[in-house]
Design a protein around this motif. Sequence first.
Motif, PDB file in Angstrom:
ATOM      1  N   ALA A 307       0.815  -1.224   0.000  1.00  0.00           N
ATOM      2  CA  ALA A 307       0.000   0.000   0.000  1.00  0.00           C
ATOM      3  C   ALA A 307       0.844   1.268   0.000  1.00  0.00           C
ATOM      4  N   ASP A 308       1.927   1.308   0.786  1.00  0.00           N
ATOM      5  CA  ASP A 308       2.722   2.534   0.861  1.00  0.00           C
ATOM      6  C   ASP A 308       3.992   2.463   0.032  1.00  0.00           C
ATOM      7  N   GLN A 309       4.069   1.450  -0.824  1.00  0.00           N
ATOM      8  CA  GLN A 309       5.171   1.283  -1.764  1.00  0.00           C
ATOM      9  C   GLN A 309       6.530   1.187  -1.076  1.00  0.00           C
ATOM     10  N   THR A 310       6.536   0.644   0.139  1.00  0.00           N
ATOM     11  CA  THR A 310       7.805   0.420   0.827  1.00  0.00           C
ATOM     12  C   THR A 310       8.378  -0.953   0.540  1.00  0.00           C
ATOM     13  N   ALA A 311       7.599  -1.827  -0.055  1.00  0.00           N
ATOM     14  CA  ALA A 311       8.044  -3.189  -0.359  1.00  0.00           C
ATOM     15  C   ALA A 311       7.136  -3.755  -1.446  1.00  0.00           C
ATOM     16  N   SER A 363      -1.104 -21.927  -0.729  1.00  0.00           N
ATOM     17  CA  SER A 363      -0.871 -20.628  -1.356  1.00  0.00           C
ATOM     18  C   SER A 363      -0.661 -19.589  -0.265  1.00  0.00           C
ATOM     19  N   GLY A 364      -0.141 -18.456  -0.661  1.00  0.00           N
ATOM     20  CA  GLY A 364       0.078 -17.382   0.302  1.00  0.00           C
ATOM     21  C   GLY A 364       0.741 -16.194  -0.355  1.00  0.00           C
ATOM     22  N   GLU A 365       1.068 -15.201   0.466  1.00  0.00           N
ATOM     23  CA  GLU A 365       1.752 -13.999   0.009  1.00  0.00           C
ATOM     24  C   GLU A 365       2.845 -13.644   1.006  1.00  0.00           C
ATOM     25  N   PHE A 366       3.871 -12.969   0.502  1.00  0.00           N
ATOM     26  CA  PHE A 366       4.899 -12.447   1.402  1.00  0.00           C
ATOM     27  C   PHE A 366       5.394 -11.111   0.861  1.00  0.00           C
ATOM     28  N   GLN A 367       5.943 -10.302   1.767  1.00  0.00           N
ATOM     29  CA  GLN A 367       6.508  -9.012   1.398  1.00  0.00           C
ATOM     30  C   GLN A 367       8.019  -9.104   1.353  1.00  0.00           C
ATOM     31  N   SER A 368       8.606  -8.360   0.433  1.00  0.00           N
ATOM     32  CA  SER A 368      10.053  -8.334   0.304  1.00  0.00           C
ATOM     33  C   SER A 368      10.470  -7.021  -0.338  1.00  0.00           C
ATOM     34  N   THR A 369      11.655  -6.560   0.009  1.00  0.00           N
ATOM     35  CA  THR A 369      12.213  -5.389  -0.661  1.00  0.00           C
ATOM     36  C   THR A 369      13.015  -5.780  -1.894  1.00  0.00           C
ATOM     37  N   GLN A 370      13.149  -7.091  -2.138  1.00  0.00           N
ATOM     38  CA  GLN A 370      13.841  -7.552  -3.334  1.00  0.00           C
ATOM     39  C   GLN A 370      12.909  -7.461  -4.539  1.00  0.00           C
ATOM     40  N   ASN A 371      13.470  -7.110  -5.664  1.00  0.00           N
ATOM     41  CA  ASN A 371      12.687  -7.016  -6.883  1.00  0.00           C
ATOM     42  C   ASN A 371      13.551  -7.446  -8.074  1.00  0.00           C
ATOM     43  N   PRO A 372      13.358  -8.679  -8.576  1.00  0.00           N
ATOM     44  CA  PRO A 372      12.368  -9.656  -8.108  1.00  0.00           C
ATOM     45  C   PRO A 372      12.893 -10.448  -6.919  1.00  0.00           C
ATOM     46  N   ALA A 373      12.015 -11.219  -6.295  1.00  0.00           N
ATOM     47  CA  ALA A 373      12.395 -12.095  -5.198  1.00  0.00           C
ATOM     48  C   ALA A 373      12.492 -13.532  -5.691  1.00  0.00           C
ATOM     49  N   PRO A 510      10.658   1.204  -3.564  1.00  0.00           N
ATOM     50  CA  PRO A 510      11.359   1.049  -2.289  1.00  0.00           C
ATOM     51  C   PRO A 510      12.841   0.835  -2.559  1.00  0.00           C
ATOM     52  N   GLY A 511      13.645   1.831  -2.259  1.00  0.00           N
ATOM     53  CA  GLY A 511      15.082   1.709  -2.429  1.00  0.00           C
ATOM     54  C   GLY A 511      15.547   1.647  -3.852  1.00  0.00           C
ATOM     55  N   GLY A 512      14.857   2.382  -4.747  1.00  0.00           N
ATOM     56  CA  GLY A 512      15.261   2.370  -6.141  1.00  0.00           C
ATOM     57  C   GLY A 512      16.494   3.221  -6.380  1.00  0.00           C
ATOM     58  N   SER A 513      16.948   3.251  -7.629  1.00  0.00           N
ATOM     59  CA  SER A 513      18.124   4.041  -7.986  1.00  0.00           C
ATOM     60  C   SER A 513      17.785   5.526  -7.948  1.00  0.00           C
ATOM     61  N   PRO A 514      18.671   6.365  -7.408  1.00  0.00           N
ATOM     62  CA  PRO A 514      18.391   7.804  -7.279  1.00  0.00           C
ATOM     63  C   PRO A 514      18.112   8.458  -8.634  1.00  0.00           C
ATOM     64  N   LEU A 515      17.247   9.467  -8.596  1.00  0.00           N
ATOM     65  CA  LEU A 515      16.916  10.266  -9.773  1.00  0.00           C
ATOM     66  C   LEU A 515      17.520  11.650  -9.632  1.00  0.00           C
ATOM     67  N   THR A 516      17.888  12.242 -10.775  1.00  0.00           N
ATOM     68  CA  THR A 516      18.437  13.594 -10.801  1.00  0.00           C
ATOM     69  C   THR A 516      17.898  14.319 -12.031  1.00  0.00           C
ATOM     70  N   ASP A 517      17.549  15.569 -11.862  1.00  0.00           N
ATOM     71  CA  ASP A 517      17.184  16.398 -13.002  1.00  0.00           C
ATOM     72  C   ASP A 517      17.682  17.810 -12.747  1.00  0.00           C
ATOM     73  N   MET A 518      17.972  18.560 -13.828  1.00  0.00           N
ATOM     74  CA  MET A 518      18.526  19.918 -13.712  1.00  0.00           C
ATOM     75  C   MET A 518      17.792  20.863 -14.667  1.00  0.00           C
ATOM     76  N   HIS A 519      17.739  22.098 -14.276  1.00  0.00           N
ATOM     77  CA  HIS A 519      17.146  23.111 -15.157  1.00  0.00           C
ATOM     78  C   HIS A 519      17.894  24.426 -14.935  1.00  0.00           C
ATOM     79  N   THR A 520      18.289  25.061 -16.050  1.00  0.00           N
ATOM     80  CA  THR A 520      19.000  26.351 -16.007  1.00  0.00           C
ATOM     81  C   THR A 520      18.085  27.443 -16.563  1.00  0.00           C
ATOM     82  N   ALA A 521      18.032  28.522 -15.867  1.00  0.00           N
ATOM     83  CA  ALA A 521      17.248  29.682 -16.327  1.00  0.00           C
ATOM     84  C   ALA A 521      18.174  30.887 -16.468  1.00  0.00           C
ATOM     85  N   THR A 522      17.917  31.727 -17.503  1.00  0.00           N
ATOM     86  CA  THR A 522      18.696  32.945 -17.748  1.00  0.00           C
ATOM     87  C   THR A 522      17.753  34.158 -17.676  1.00  0.00           C
TER      88      THR A 522
END
Length: 532
Positions: A307-311, A363-373, A510-522
């Motif tokens: 639900a909170d996209q932590t895993a 059957s069942g479900e489990f949570q993990s921070t691995q993607n994929p598990a 959850p724990g993805g690769s960092p994002l970066t963006d830049m913008h220059t104004a004159t």
Amino acid sequence: MSALRLAGALAVLAGGLALAQQVALAVHDIGVFELEGDAVNDPAVAGDDWDTVNVYGGGASIARTGVLADPGNATIFTGGGSKDNIDISSWNWKDNTGGLPDKDNITNAYAAAYSYNGQLLIYFGADRFANDGDAQLGFWFFQQNITVNPNGSFNGVHQVGDLLVLANFSNGGAVTTIQVLEWVGSGGNQKGGTMQLVLSENAAKCGPALTGDEACAISNAVPTQAPWPYTPKSGAPGTFPQFSFFEGGINITAVFNGATPPCFSSFLAETRSSTSLTAVLKDFVVGAFPVCGIEITKTCPSSRFNADQTAFIYSYNGTVTNTGFAALYDVTVVDDAGTPGVPGDDQTINLGTVAAHASATFSGEFQSTQNPATNRASVTASTTPGGPVDVTDTSDPAQCPPVPINPLMHVEKSCQVRVVVDNNQVVVRVDIAGQVCNDGDIILDNVTVTDDSGTPNNPADDQQVLSLASLAAHTCAPYSGSYFPSGVNGSDPSSATFSDTVTAHATPRPGGSPLTDMHTATCPLCPCPRTP
């Protein structure tokens, strides 16, 4: 035929046999297996034969060893501790060395188990290199998976309930006697107390004249076809010379007086120097024989965010199959929740009782921070309700599908030049404003926007204009700030400009690769030139 029966209520330590008078149930001529002194199926006789079991797919057997080949002088017993009434931990073996009489040289051995009217029947056999003498054969049925180690020792030990069938063939195979002994560890009625004689049958040659037998054996009275590769000491390859092939059967359920038989896992055929229990052991061949068995398979077909996209949440399905003779109890599945070696998050599923050859799903479900598990499960079961674990299995790793992650972010910026009074001086100030936007479907954490104050090579005057703990998907957050420029582009006021750059950083859940963006104004110093 005479038979030894150990009458009722004979207690043997740690779950030994309690035998009572009962009607013996034959193992031959009942349409299950042909015991007539050859290895080739007779279409006119009901039941399997050794070629059915070992060459043509197993027939109706519920467990089989296949042909356990023992070429040359492979796997020979050695040492004074290698005797049937001494525990396996004291046994020793050697390989491809001399000293083995040709008549005691096993070339192949085999065993097969059958379920018949709720009873466990086991058939066993062997062929030998030479037929120049009587044969004393032993067939062990172990609960542990007994194997050999490269250093000449054996891996595994006896358990109470291991069974030894001694089949002795004399007068050229015309006379057959059988003894069945159980390993009891202590308190037994044989020398050393480790074994208990539970059945003794004289004139136990399988055939129409034999009735009411719990065990019998027979050898080939004439040369017969060998369905598998076989070369005798004397004679044509592919043919068992007279008294070179031996087979027999035993009603395990009857021997155990109707109680649930032990869960045999391995089989050993041996030759012996005499009929004595303490005889020197000669040749042997050993192999797996899973009379009781269980298998587990599983898949991990789906995945999604929590639900909170932590895993991530992974769904799994599996099947447990009882591959053995009798019902299995207390069948328990343990799923590792994608973290092998970390039992704290394991999931336990109780399946109860699974009948012979039946299956149960889970059957069942489990949570993990691995993607994929990667996920696997194990199963344990007992052959008696509330009893110890007898059989286990572990599934192959199940690769769960990855959850698609498409994090997107961009930052916008504008600027405007102001002339302000600062510290009693008229100076230029650049005001900045803009927004950072989460364009993806993943929550972004640790969102920051930093302005370089027009000096990209001097981080000392950078200023953070926005800091957010998180930014929801498909939303934007505004920012603003100002700085006093330390330089200008151009000397003509009508064309002079100021430039600066903002940099946005964020980490997708959850724990993805960092994002970066830049913008220059004159920004121009004089955005609206006067008309002359």
